[in-house]
Scaffold this motif. Structure first.
Motif, short mmCIF file in Angstrom:
data_model
loop_
_atom_site.label_atom_id
_atom_site.label_comp_id
_atom_site.label_asym_id
_atom_site.label_seq_id
_atom_site.Cartn_x
_atom_site.Cartn_y
_atom_site.Cartn_z
N HIS A 230 0.84 -1.12 -0.12
CA HIS A 230 -0.12 -0.08 0.08
C HIS A 230 0.88 1.21 -0.12
N ALA A 231 2.03 1.07 0.60
CA ALA A 231 2.74 2.49 0.49
C ALA A 231 3.19 2.41 -0.87
N VAL A 232 3.60 1.71 -1.88
CA VAL A 232 3.94 1.92 -3.01
C VAL A 232 2.84 2.83 -3.83
N ILE A 233 1.59 2.70 -3.76
CA ILE A 233 0.49 3.30 -4.32
C ILE A 233 0.06 4.54 -3.47
N ASP A 234 0.61 4.53 -2.21
CA ASP A 234 0.31 5.72 -1.52
C ASP A 234 -1.08 5.69 -1.00
N LEU A 235 -1.56 4.25 -0.55
CA LEU A 235 -2.74 4.31 0.00
C LEU A 235 -2.78 3.61 1.32
N LEU A 236 -1.69 4.14 2.28
CA LEU A 236 -1.63 3.78 3.55
C LEU A 236 -2.76 4.15 4.50
N PRO A 237 -3.58 3.39 5.26
CA PRO A 237 -4.57 3.62 6.00
C PRO A 237 -4.22 4.37 7.17
N GLY A 238 -5.42 5.12 7.55
CA GLY A 238 -5.05 6.02 9.01
C GLY A 238 -3.89 6.92 9.06
N THR A 239 -3.14 6.84 10.00
CA THR A 239 -2.11 7.61 10.22
C THR A 239 -0.54 6.98 9.58
N GLY A 240 -0.75 6.06 8.75
CA GLY A 240 0.50 5.54 8.23
C GLY A 240 1.24 6.35 7.34
N ARG A 241 2.46 6.48 7.46
CA ARG A 241 3.14 7.54 6.58
C ARG A 241 4.60 6.91 6.30
N VAL A 242 5.07 7.35 5.05
CA VAL A 242 6.50 6.67 4.44
C VAL A 242 7.49 7.61 5.29
N THR A 243 8.28 7.33 6.20
CA THR A 243 9.22 7.91 6.91
C THR A 243 10.48 8.15 6.72
N GLY A 244 10.71 7.10 5.62
CA GLY A 244 12.35 6.71 5.06
C GLY A 244 12.42 5.84 3.81
N GLY A 245 13.19 6.15 3.23
CA GLY A 245 13.63 5.24 2.19
C GLY A 245 12.99 5.74 0.87
N SER A 246 13.12 4.98 -0.38
CA SER A 246 12.79 5.41 -1.83
C SER A 246 11.92 4.23 -2.30
N ILE A 247 10.84 4.75 -3.16
CA ILE A 247 9.97 3.90 -3.82
C ILE A 247 10.03 4.48 -5.35
N ARG A 248 10.81 3.62 -6.28
CA ARG A 248 10.80 4.32 -7.70
C ARG A 248 10.14 3.35 -8.91
N PHE A 249 9.40 3.88 -9.45
CA PHE A 249 8.62 3.29 -10.47
C PHE A 249 8.77 3.61 -12.00
N ALA A 250 9.22 2.79 -12.58
CA ALA A 250 9.97 3.07 -13.95
C ALA A 250 10.73 4.06 -13.96
N GLY A 251 11.62 4.35 -12.98
CA GLY A 251 12.68 5.47 -12.79
C GLY A 251 12.29 6.68 -12.19
N GLN A 252 10.99 6.69 -11.62
CA GLN A 252 10.34 8.09 -11.45
C GLN A 252 10.07 7.63 -9.55
N GLU A 253 10.52 8.76 -9.07
CA GLU A 253 10.46 8.60 -7.32
C GLU A 253 8.95 8.73 -7.19
N LEU A 254 8.37 7.93 -6.25
CA LEU A 254 6.82 8.08 -5.95
C LEU A 254 6.57 8.83 -4.57
N THR A 255 7.70 8.57 -3.68
CA THR A 255 7.48 9.25 -2.33
C THR A 255 7.27 10.47 -2.27
N THR A 256 7.92 11.37 -3.24
CA THR A 256 7.67 12.68 -3.23
C THR A 256 6.55 13.09 -4.22
#
Length: 589
Positions: A70-96
């Motif tokens: 769910h973090a990959v597609i930014d659908l974390l439930p409730g208070t869930g947050r990505v607090t570190g690291g990187s998710i790149r899809f087809a070369g593009q950064e998704l966390t930002t």
């Protein structure tokens, strides 16, 4: 136009480079904020998926596998947050990426098949409308073109008579049919990566195989990558090229699926492999028979005390349902159970197996005296259930307890776990408040839930935890017969193995009898003494577990056995020098 927006356009579909990762997750950290502070859920996870590759993340509830997806597609439930690291899809950064950019990527580039079909379809919208909505939102088709495409989408997901089904509402679908509709919606946007969160947990083995075959074909022909989230080691081994094992938010082992299953290095991976029913059912069955003796034969003492008598006898059972509003020519009645007969010796387990719609759950409801048969009889301890009234019926309710399939619908949401388990004790006047509290604590311990769980509510528990509460409630009154309707289908493999072991132990200690309704033949191999195979309301084959598994007589049974996930690779994880590997041996290592 940002890079990510370009990525989301329909025209952006470059030829895949199989040497370049499609999805790269690096050192991912995900946390949830609670009243007691920040709780880490995913810690330093690394994951790579290449175009057209199938990757499975396996682990028990709470391991962080669904949170990672769910973090990959930014659908974390409730208070869930990505607090570190990187998710790149087809070369593009998704966390930002911004919200609008992620909305463009979801569906069109990354599809999702969620786990629970009961809560992920809108109950007031027809299935076809919900598919059309997905088609329009992803820019695939609109208007009449979308309407025509709906049937194709549902058919591709394995839904028969798709054109008619599109006009129905979710409540008119079985759980498996709802799951197939969700798979169709997930594929509607023609994504490059499909995240499937327990995609076949509600499906029968034959339908499961058809769906997974389709997804595999899709991956090969259209270079669609698949990220499976599952607790089924058999499915993971058979369908995924790469396996990622997660435990307590961390990746403990990663590598080629067959390699990990043949030679797991981490103790947790070894426990998963040893506990998976679809991989180890034959080994555990043989070990149980060798160590404890088969339940097929009763001792002379049991015969003398009546232990060998049939506690349940079903004779000529038939149940027809009247169809309201049936179309002309279709008939106004449907026969759900057609002349079914079987008996269950006291202290043994009878498994009714078959696909959805085969009539097995209807038989279970009649055995529980929740439905009246159209014809035929069910006798419990020699008494016809149709004659029970008043006090006799009340006493019957104490002796026969159900464990229902859906852990989301079988627990009252306004009751605490303590009240849910304590209620049958109070209703039947057993003990005082102090002794009932002690009994609830013992039952929670039986199903591996901490005592603190009794103060929580169902909405605070996972699906597997809810099912364990339902099992504890069923055991509270120490019944003679337990009717298990898909009782372990919602549980992780480790908990499932523990619950099956618990049911076996309780059976030997308390003389319990089980009527086990399931579509998971791997589970049947572990727990059942007798098996009855149902198809279209009839029993087409019946015998001991060994007879059914080793020498099936009808084509339908053979098809069910061929469809067990992992059945084709069972030999690859056996140890020739040892012959049989038990759960205890795996844990010792």
């Amino acid at each position: 136009m940002t890079d990510l927006t370009v990525l989301a356009t329909e025209e952006f579909r470059p030829e895949p480079d199989h040497n370049t990762p499609l999805l790269e997750v690096s050192d991912l950290e995900v946390s949830f904020r609670s009243s007691t502070g920040v709780v880490p859920a995913v810690r330093g996870v690394n994951l790579t998926v290449y175009p057209g590759q199938s990757v499975a993340i396996v682990g028990e509830s709470g391991s962080g596998k669904s949170t990672t997806a769910h973090a990959v597609i930014d659908l974390l439930p409730g208070t869930g947050r990505v607090t570190g690291g990187s998710i790149r899809f087809a070369g593009q950064e998704l966390t930002t990426a911004g919200r609008r950019a992620m909305e463009h990527v979801r569906g069109r580039q990354i599809g999702l098949v969620p786990q629970d079909p009961m809560s992920n379809l809108n109950p007031v919208w027809r299935i076809g409308f919900q598919v059309r909505e997905a088609l329009a939102a992803n820019g695939v088709a609109q208007g009449k073109a979308a309407k025509r495409r709906v049937a194709e989408v549902l058919e591709s997901a394995g839904l028969p008579d798709a054109e008619r089904r599109a006009h129905q509402f979710p409540h008119e679908f079985s759980g498996g049919m709802r799951q197939r509709a969700l798979i169709g919606i997930g594929l509607a946007g023609d994504p490059r990566l499909l995240i499937a969160d327990e995609p076949t947990s509600a499906l029968d083995v034959t339908v499961q195989r058809r769906i997974l075959d389709h997804l595999g074909t899709l991956a090969r022909e259209r270079h669609v990558a698949l990220l499976f989230i599952t607790h089924d080691l058999g499915l993971a081994a058979e369908r995924a090229e790469h396996l990622v094992v997660m435990h307590r938010g961390r990746v403990v082992e990663s590598g080629p699926a067959r390699q990990i299953l043949a030679d797991p290095q981490h103790p947790y991976s070894q426990r998963l492999v040893a506990s998976a029913p679809s991989l180890a059912s034959a080994r555990i069955q043989r070990a149980r028979q060798r160590g404890e003796g088969s339940n097929d034969l009763l001792t002379a003492e049991e015969e003398e005390t009546g232990g060998g008598k049939n506690i349940v006898v079903v004779e000529g059972l038939t149940k027809t349902f009247h169809l309201r509003g049936a179309r002309p020519g279709l008939g106004k009645e449907i026969t759900a159970v057609d002349d079914v007969s079987f008996s269950i010796p006291r202290g043994t387990t009878m498994a009714l197996v078959g696909e959805s719609g085969s009539g097995k759950s209807t038989v279970a409801n009649i055995a529980l005296n929740l439905l009246a048969p159209t014809s035929g009889h069910v006798r419990f301890e020699g008494t016809d259930l149709g004659t029970l009234t008043g006090r006799a019926l009340f006493d019957f309710r104490r002796k026969v307890q159900p464990i229902f399939q859906n852990p989301y619908g079988s627990l009252d949401p306004v009751y605490s776990v303590y009240r849910i388990i304590e209620e049958p004790l109070r209703v039947h006047g057993i003990g005082n408040s102090a002794s009932r509290a002690q009994r609830v604590s013992e039952l929670l311990d039986m199903v591996s839930l901490p005592t603190s769980t009794m103060r929580r509510y169902p909405n605070e528990l996972s699906g597997g935890q809810r099912q364990r509460v339902a099992i504890a409630r069923a055991l509270a009154l120490e019944p003679a017969l337990v009717v298990c309707d898909e009782a372990v289908s919602a549980l992780d493999v480790l908990v499932q193995a523990q619950i099956l072991g618990l049911l076996n132990d309780l059976q030997s200690q308390m003389g319990l009898t089980y009527l086990f309704i399931t579509h998971d033949l791997a589970v049947v191999r572990q727990i059942a003494d007798q098996v009855a195979v149902m198809e279209n309301g009839r029993i087409v084959e019946q015998g001991t577990t060994d007879q059914i598994f080793q020498n099936p007589q009808v084509g339908y049974t053979k098809e069910l056995l061929r469809s067990i996930p992992g059945a084709s690779i069972e030999g690859e994880i056996a140890r020739p020098e040892e012959g049989v590997v038990t759960l205890e041996e795996a844990e010792d290592e």
